[in-house]
Design a protein around this motif. Structure first.
Motif, PDB file in Angstrom:
ATOM      1  N   MET A  58       3.967 -73.099 -13.049  1.00 40.97           N
ATOM      2  CA  MET A  58       2.956 -73.318 -14.080  1.00 40.97           C
ATOM      3  C   MET A  58       2.379 -71.975 -14.499  1.00 40.97           C
ATOM      4  O   MET A  58       1.885 -71.210 -13.685  1.00 40.97           O
ATOM      5  CB  MET A  58       1.838 -74.218 -13.550  1.00 40.97           C
ATOM      6  CG  MET A  58       2.318 -75.584 -13.080  1.00 40.97           C
ATOM      7  SD  MET A  58       2.888 -76.643 -14.415  1.00 40.97           S
ATOM      8  CE  MET A  58       1.339 -76.913 -15.275  1.00 40.97           C
ATOM      9  N   ARG A  59       2.439 -71.679 -15.781  1.00 40.05           N
ATOM     10  CA  ARG A  59       1.979 -70.395 -16.283  1.00 40.05           C
ATOM     11  C   ARG A  59       0.518 -70.409 -16.704  1.00 40.05           C
ATOM     12  O   ARG A  59       0.012 -69.427 -17.214  1.00 40.05           O
ATOM     13  CB  ARG A  59       2.839 -69.974 -17.478  1.00 40.05           C
ATOM     14  CG  ARG A  59       4.278 -69.663 -17.093  1.00 40.05           C
ATOM     15  CD  ARG A  59       4.314 -68.492 -16.158  1.00 40.05           C
ATOM     16  NE  ARG A  59       5.692 -68.134 -15.792  1.00 40.05           N
ATOM     17  CZ  ARG A  59       6.008 -67.161 -14.980  1.00 40.05           C
ATOM     18  NH1 ARG A  59       5.053 -66.432 -14.422  1.00 40.05           N
ATOM     19  NH2 ARG A  59       7.271 -66.892 -14.696  1.00 40.05           N
ATOM     20  N   ASN A  60      -0.178 -71.525 -16.519  1.00 45.90           N
ATOM     21  CA  ASN A  60      -1.585 -71.596 -16.880  1.00 45.90           C
ATOM     22  C   ASN A  60      -2.277 -72.578 -15.942  1.00 45.90           C
ATOM     23  O   ASN A  60      -1.644 -73.232 -15.118  1.00 45.90           O
ATOM     24  CB  ASN A  60      -1.760 -72.021 -18.345  1.00 45.90           C
ATOM     25  CG  ASN A  60      -1.046 -73.321 -18.666  1.00 45.90           C
ATOM     26  OD1 ASN A  60      -1.337 -74.349 -18.081  1.00 45.90           O
ATOM     27  ND2 ASN A  60      -0.089 -73.264 -19.602  1.00 45.90           N
ATOM     28  N   LEU A  61      -3.563 -72.672 -16.122  1.00 43.47           N
ATOM     29  CA  LEU A  61      -4.380 -73.546 -15.266  1.00 43.47           C
ATOM     30  C   LEU A  61      -4.921 -74.737 -16.049  1.00 43.47           C
ATOM     31  O   LEU A  61      -5.983 -75.280 -15.713  1.00 43.47           O
ATOM     32  CB  LEU A  61      -5.534 -72.743 -14.662  1.00 43.47           C
ATOM     33  CG  LEU A  61      -5.127 -71.598 -13.734  1.00 43.47           C
ATOM     34  CD1 LEU A  61      -6.352 -70.829 -13.281  1.00 43.47           C
ATOM     35  CD2 LEU A  61      -4.355 -72.113 -12.528  1.00 43.47           C
ATOM     36  N   ILE A  62      -4.167 -75.149 -17.080  1.00 47.71           N
ATOM     37  CA  ILE A  62      -4.667 -76.236 -17.927  1.00 47.71           C
ATOM     38  C   ILE A  62      -4.751 -77.538 -17.154  1.00 47.71           C
ATOM     39  O   ILE A  62      -5.787 -78.226 -17.160  1.00 47.71           O
ATOM     40  CB  ILE A  62      -3.767 -76.383 -19.168  1.00 47.71           C
ATOM     41  CG1 ILE A  62      -3.900 -75.159 -20.072  1.00 47.71           C
ATOM     42  CG2 ILE A  62      -4.154 -77.650 -19.935  1.00 47.71           C
ATOM     43  CD1 ILE A  62      -3.035 -75.218 -21.307  1.00 47.71           C
ATOM     44  N   TRP A  63      -3.673 -77.900 -16.451  1.00 50.89           N
ATOM     45  CA  TRP A  63      -3.662 -79.191 -15.771  1.00 50.89           C
ATOM     46  C   TRP A  63      -4.638 -79.252 -14.599  1.00 50.89           C
ATOM     47  O   TRP A  63      -5.326 -80.267 -14.416  1.00 50.89           O
ATOM     48  CB  TRP A  63      -2.242 -79.531 -15.330  1.00 50.89           C
ATOM     49  CG  TRP A  63      -1.359 -79.893 -16.485  1.00 50.89           C
ATOM     50  CD1 TRP A  63      -0.319 -79.189 -16.981  1.00 50.89           C
ATOM     51  CD2 TRP A  63      -1.472 -81.059 -17.312  1.00 50.89           C
ATOM     52  NE1 TRP A  63       0.231 -79.805 -18.061  1.00 50.89           N
ATOM     53  CE2 TRP A  63      -0.453 -80.969 -18.292  1.00 50.89           C
ATOM     54  CE3 TRP A  63      -2.328 -82.157 -17.336  1.00 50.89           C
ATOM     55  CZ2 TRP A  63      -0.271 -81.940 -19.267  1.00 50.89           C
ATOM     56  CZ3 TRP A  63      -2.151 -83.133 -18.305  1.00 50.89           C
ATOM     57  CH2 TRP A  63      -1.134 -83.024 -19.250  1.00 50.89           C
ATOM     58  N   PRO A  64      -4.754 -78.220 -13.767  1.00 48.36           N
ATOM     59  CA  PRO A  64      -5.831 -78.260 -12.771  1.00 48.36           C
ATOM     60  C   PRO A  64      -7.213 -78.361 -13.403  1.00 48.36           C
ATOM     61  O   PRO A  64      -8.088 -79.061 -12.881  1.00 48.36           O
ATOM     62  CB  PRO A  64      -5.660 -76.939 -12.021  1.00 48.36           C
ATOM     63  CG  PRO A  64      -4.213 -76.612 -12.160  1.00 48.36           C
ATOM     64  CD  PRO A  64      -3.846 -77.073 -13.536  1.00 48.36           C
ATOM     65  N   ILE A  77      -5.228 -83.687  -4.968  1.00 54.46           N
ATOM     66  CA  ILE A  77      -3.760 -83.671  -4.912  1.00 54.46           C
ATOM     67  C   ILE A  77      -3.178 -83.126  -6.210  1.00 54.46           C
ATOM     68  O   ILE A  77      -2.224 -82.335  -6.207  1.00 54.46           O
ATOM     69  CB  ILE A  77      -3.233 -85.086  -4.623  1.00 54.46           C
ATOM     70  CG1 ILE A  77      -3.694 -85.550  -3.227  1.00 54.46           C
ATOM     71  CG2 ILE A  77      -1.712 -85.130  -4.717  1.00 54.46           C
ATOM     72  CD1 ILE A  77      -3.326 -86.980  -2.903  1.00 54.46           C
ATOM     73  N   ALA A  78      -3.756 -83.527  -7.348  1.00 54.82           N
ATOM     74  CA  ALA A  78      -3.267 -83.047  -8.641  1.00 54.82           C
ATOM     75  C   ALA A  78      -3.431 -81.534  -8.770  1.00 54.82           C
ATOM     76  O   ALA A  78      -2.555 -80.843  -9.312  1.00 54.82           O
ATOM     77  CB  ALA A  78      -4.000 -83.762  -9.769  1.00 54.82           C
ATOM     78  N   ILE A  79      -4.536 -81.007  -8.277  1.00 53.82           N
ATOM     79  CA  ILE A  79      -4.755 -79.561  -8.352  1.00 53.82           C
ATOM     80  C   ILE A  79      -3.688 -78.817  -7.560  1.00 53.82           C
ATOM     81  O   ILE A  79      -3.136 -77.804  -8.019  1.00 53.82           O
ATOM     82  CB  ILE A  79      -6.167 -79.216  -7.838  1.00 53.82           C
ATOM     83  CG1 ILE A  79      -7.226 -79.736  -8.816  1.00 53.82           C
ATOM     84  CG2 ILE A  79      -6.320 -77.713  -7.663  1.00 53.82           C
ATOM     85  CD1 ILE A  79      -8.639 -79.555  -8.321  1.00 53.82           C
TER      86      ILE A  79
END
Length: 309
Positions: free
Chosen positions: A289-295, A279-281
């Protein structure tokens, strides 16, 4: 020639294979198919003669029909998913690509593939379908057990699930999970390749390295993979009751003390974490979101949890 804003860059065409080279490849493929089909045909004929001798031809035709059906069903399902994701990646390609040496190098490949892109996708999809179908038809016995599942009227003491589930359904469900992992992995590889080839994913140039459409597409596939992992953890809890436990002076089949009190709760926790990570991804892969840091952080959380728990 490729004309940019103020730059004219010569583009070398893709080298073409000679007629002799194409004929050689065709002959090699034909010989491979001939030897493969000949061996399979001889085995099939021998089996037919044996079943005919013992007057059980209906068993032979039933098994053969089931294998053909599984070949078509599994092959078609995997081909639709993998081919559909590759075609979606092509439809999501950016119309305007920033000028960079990387994009200039990829231009000749795009020029060679674009006129026959449907044919290339069809060829790759057919190859995936054949190999997936071959894998599926080999599981005919597990499918027959799953289709004709029966209850024994006795439940296991841990999950209170009928014993028939472990005999009839669990083996085929495990195969489906493995097939799902393979299908999603192939979809990620195929979609990522198409996105990169047509500019959705870039390693050079100004701006974002990935378009918003490509980011959502790829991260959604990763989220589906993680959800499948949650289902796999759920099945692993049932599988533990069938594993061989090594003792100091004796061995037995089933879950031991450590399995019941440590591994089973751990796998349940990991299943819940996998759902939360999936779900978070999806939430953090939105176009803003300009980056994939949180995923990436969410995936790292799952990996750390799997090791720590």
């Amino acid at each position: 020639m490729r004309v940019g804003a103020n730059v004219v860059v010569p583009s070398s065409p893709m080298p073409k294979m000679s007629r002799r080279g194409r004929a050689t490849i065709g002959v090699l493929i034909g010989l491979f198919l001939l030897f493969t089909l000949t061996g399979w045909g001889v085995q099939l004929w021998a089996d037919w003669l044996w079943f005919d001798e013992v007057d059980y031809k209906q068993v032979f035709t039933g098994v053969l029909g089931t294998r053909v059906l599984l070949f078509l069903m599994v092959g078609l399902a995997v081909a639709v998913v993998v081919g559909g994701n590759m075609w979606l990646a092509y439809r999501l390609r950016p119309r305007l690509r920033p000028h960079s040496p990387e994009q200039v190098a990829l231009d000749r490949y795009r020029m060679a593939l674009a006129p026959r892109i449907r044919a290339w996708f069809m060829l790759l999809t057919v190859l995936v379908a054949v190999f997936a179908g071959l894998s599926g038809q080999a599981r005919w016995s597990q499918w027959m057990l799953f289709r004709n599942a029966q209850d024994f009227g006795v439940t296991d003491p841990e999950f209170h699930t009928d014993i028939g589930f472990y005999i009839f359904k669990l083996p085929f469900l495990q195969y489906l999970i493995g097939l799902g992992f393979t299908t999603v992995a192939l979809s990620v590889i195929g979609a990522l390749s198409v996105h990169y080839l047509f500019g959705g994913v870039r390693l050079q140039g100004v701006g974002d390295r990935m378009t918003g459409a490509a980011r959502i597409h790829l991260t959604t596939l990763v989220a589906v993979f993680v959800l499948l992992k949650a289902v796999a953890y759920w099945l692993d809890r049932r599988t533990m009751l069938l594993e061989r436990t090594e003792g100091t002076s004796f061995h037995f089949y089933g879950a031991g003390y450590a399995d019941i009190n440590a591994l089973l709760p751990a796998k349940e926790i990991l299943a819940y974490i996998s759902v939360v990570v999936a779900i978070a991804i999806i939430v953090f892969s939105n176009p803003r979101m300009r980056n994939l840091i949180w995923p990436g952080v969410a995936l790292a959380l799952l990996g750390i949890s799997a090791v720590a728990i």
